[in-house]
Design an enzyme around this catalytic site. Structure first.
Site, mmCIF file in Angstrom:
data_model
loop_
_atom_site.group_PDB
_atom_site.id
_atom_site.type_symbol
_atom_site.label_atom_id
_atom_site.label_comp_id
_atom_site.label_asym_id
_atom_site.label_seq_id
_atom_site.Cartn_x
_atom_site.Cartn_y
_atom_site.Cartn_z
ATOM 1 N NE ARG A 16 1.205 -5.517 -3.495
ATOM 2 C CZ ARG A 16 0.874 -6.894 -4.017
ATOM 3 N NH1 ARG A 16 -0.475 -7.246 -3.628
ATOM 4 N NH2 ARG A 16 1.515 -7.268 -4.896
ATOM 5 C CG ASP A 141 10.351 -10.792 -10.030
ATOM 6 O OD1 ASP A 141 10.259 -12.018 -10.024
ATOM 7 O OD2 ASP A 141 9.148 -10.252 -10.198
ATOM 8 C CE1 TYR A 154 8.671 -5.695 -11.627
ATOM 9 C CE2 TYR A 154 9.089 -8.013 -12.522
ATOM 10 C CZ TYR A 154 8.948 -7.229 -11.503
ATOM 11 O OH TYR A 154 9.113 -7.761 -10.249
HETATM 12 N N1 LIG Z 1 4.305 -9.258 -4.768
HETATM 13 C C1 LIG Z 1 5.313 -10.419 -5.016
HETATM 14 O O1 LIG Z 1 4.905 -11.609 -4.883
HETATM 15 C C2 LIG Z 1 6.786 -9.995 -5.747
HETATM 16 C C3 LIG Z 1 7.074 -10.935 -6.670
HETATM 17 C C4 LIG Z 1 8.374 -10.643 -6.907
HETATM 18 C C5 LIG Z 1 9.366 -9.485 -6.699
HETATM 19 N N2 LIG Z 1 8.494 -8.868 -5.672
HETATM 20 C C6 LIG Z 1 9.189 -7.528 -5.234
HETATM 21 O O2 LIG Z 1 9.012 -7.139 -4.058
HETATM 22 C C7 LIG Z 1 8.878 -5.756 -3.724
HETATM 23 C C8 LIG Z 1 7.434 -5.623 -3.016
HETATM 24 O O3 LIG Z 1 6.458 -6.041 -3.878
HETATM 25 P P1 LIG Z 1 4.857 -5.558 -3.797
HETATM 26 O O4 LIG Z 1 4.180 -6.450 -4.466
HETATM 27 O O5 LIG Z 1 4.487 -5.390 -2.435
HETATM 28 O O6 LIG Z 1 5.125 -4.387 -4.434
HETATM 29 P P2 LIG Z 1 4.087 -3.298 -5.149
HETATM 30 O O7 LIG Z 1 2.835 -3.436 -4.191
HETATM 31 O O8 LIG Z 1 3.904 -3.681 -6.702
HETATM 32 O O9 LIG Z 1 4.530 -1.784 -4.977
HETATM 33 C C9 LIG Z 1 5.173 -1.297 -3.919
HETATM 34 C C10 LIG Z 1 4.941 0.210 -3.846
HETATM 35 O O10 LIG Z 1 5.817 0.740 -4.456
HETATM 36 C C11 LIG Z 1 5.296 2.159 -4.844
HETATM 37 N N3 LIG Z 1 5.443 2.679 -5.717
HETATM 38 C C12 LIG Z 1 5.382 2.342 -7.104
HETATM 39 N N4 LIG Z 1 5.611 3.225 -8.104
HETATM 40 C C13 LIG Z 1 6.304 4.242 -7.282
HETATM 41 C C14 LIG Z 1 6.883 5.405 -7.653
HETATM 42 N N5 LIG Z 1 6.938 6.199 -9.122
HETATM 43 N N6 LIG Z 1 7.320 6.285 -6.501
HETATM 44 C C15 LIG Z 1 7.311 5.826 -5.280
HETATM 45 N N7 LIG Z 1 6.706 4.707 -4.941
HETATM 46 C C16 LIG Z 1 6.203 3.800 -6.073
HETATM 47 C C17 LIG Z 1 4.098 2.215 -4.350
HETATM 48 O O11 LIG Z 1 3.673 3.004 -3.417
HETATM 49 P P3 LIG Z 1 2.306 3.619 -3.176
HETATM 50 O O12 LIG Z 1 1.382 2.725 -2.984
HETATM 51 O O13 LIG Z 1 2.472 4.595 -1.991
HETATM 52 O O14 LIG Z 1 2.128 4.416 -4.581
HETATM 53 C C18 LIG Z 1 3.533 0.431 -4.099
HETATM 54 O O15 LIG Z 1 2.761 0.451 -2.877
HETATM 55 C C19 LIG Z 1 8.938 -5.122 -5.263
HETATM 56 O O16 LIG Z 1 10.198 -4.532 -5.349
HETATM 57 C C20 LIG Z 1 8.803 -6.369 -6.160
HETATM 58 O O17 LIG Z 1 9.293 -6.039 -7.377
HETATM 59 C C21 LIG Z 1 7.389 -8.836 -5.407
#
Ligand SMILES: NC(=O)c1ccc[n+]([C@@H]2O[C@H](COP(=O)([O-])OP(=O)(O)OC[C@H]3O[C@@H](n4cnc5c(N)ncnc54)[C@H](OP(=O)(O)O)[C@@H]3O)[C@@H](O)[C@H]2O)c1
Length: 243
Positions: A16, A141, A154
């Site tokens: 992602r 976020d 969260y």
């Molecule tokens: N997606 C959005 O639109 C959105 C919106 C607001 C903020 N954000 C922020 O942007 C960033 C990336 O978003 P995303 O949606 O791509 O994130 P995500 O897919 O929810 O999580 C990213 C990675 O975090 C790792 N993770 C979770 N728990 C963990 C743990 N205990 N130890 C080590 N690694 C851990 C996982 O790795 P593994 O897969 O290897 O387990 C996962 O692939 C995040 O900080 C999120 O809060 C995203």
């Protein structure tokens, strides 16, 4: 900052948004440590892809809910690459929790992964980052400005990260710049259905969801051109924060 040969650690870099950041920084000449927890196959495949393109990369595991593992991850990067220039705190735990459903276990996990881990990683990396004149980029976020009541733990964990970015900017100045990227929608949670996605997009002035590449471009900008940025959290949310 000239990015060529800089050593970058991207947490949660296998999938992602993290993956898009890894690819963008590797394309810019960085040597990349791709951290993962459960996505070992995706991390290994990404590293193979980058090596085939002539880049230097390695995949390193750690459970960031464990502070000792955070310190171990930084040590592993320093052993493998010999230095650390940039820490990108991208990994994140995400789970709903209303006040009615309050659970100490969920609260603890959110706080540990989303707030404690970035601070422990910064602590473990501080001397290497200072020596390198390095950077920290935290992934925030944009919703902490209007927190969702159905994601209590969260939201609090990401609110703590907002303060951490400002605190670290002061604690690590003047050698290390610390900048946040506040994400709106860039990669949908897999369980969001079409009607929920449409309702959320309708509130975004640019009338579209962002993409992982949009966030990777912002991280790249902050690193390459952001020499006078620190303590700043930049919303990359299609304008949602002004509505
Ligand atoms: N997606 C959005 O639109 C959105 C919106 C607001 C903020 N954000 C922020 O942007 C960033 C990336 O978003 P995303 O949606 O791509 O994130 P995500 O897919 O929810 O999580 C990213 C990675 O975090 C790792 N993770 C979770 N728990 C963990 C743990 N205990 N130890 C080590 N690694 C851990 C996982 O790795 P593994 O897969 O290897 O387990 C996962 O692939 C995040 O900080 C999120 O809060 C995203």
């Amino acid at each position: 900052m000239n990015l060529v040969d800089r050593v970058v650690l991207v947490t949660g870099g296998a999938r992602r948004i993290g993956r898009a950041i890894v690819e963008r920084l590797a394309d810019s000449g960085c040597r990349v440590a791709v951290h993962y927890q459960t996505s070992r196959d995706e991390a290994q495949a990404l590293v193979e892809q980058l090596r085939a393109a002539g880049r230097e990369a390695d995949a390193l595991p750690a459970d960031l809910a464990d502070p000792a593992a955070c310190g171990g991850l930084v040590e592993a990067v320093l052993r493998r690459f010999g230095r650390l220039d940039v820490l990108v705190n991208n990994a994140s735990a995400f789970a709903p929790m209303t006040l009615e459903d309050f659970s100490v276990a969920v609260w603890d996990r959110m706080l540990r992964v989303n707030a404690t881990a970035p601070c422990v990683l910064a602590h473990a990396a501080r001397n290497a980052l200072r020596a390198a004149g390095g950077r920290i980029v935290n992934l925030h976020d944009a919703a902490t400005l209007r927190p969702w009541p159905d994601h209590v733990a969260y939201m609090v964990s990401k609110g703590a990260l907002d303060t951490l970015t400002r605190v670290l900017a002061r604690a690590l100045a003047p050698e290390v710049n610390v900048v946040g990227i506040a994400v709106g929608v860039a990669a949908w949670p897999e369980h969001y259905d079409e009607s929920l996605r449409e309702r959320l997009v309708a509130r975004i002035p640019l009338r579209r969801a962002g993409s992982p590449a949009d966030i990777a471009a912002a991280v790249h900008y902050v690193l390459r051109d952001g020499d006078y940025l620190t303590g700043t959290i930049i919303p990359v949310d299609g304008g949602r924060h002004v509505v």
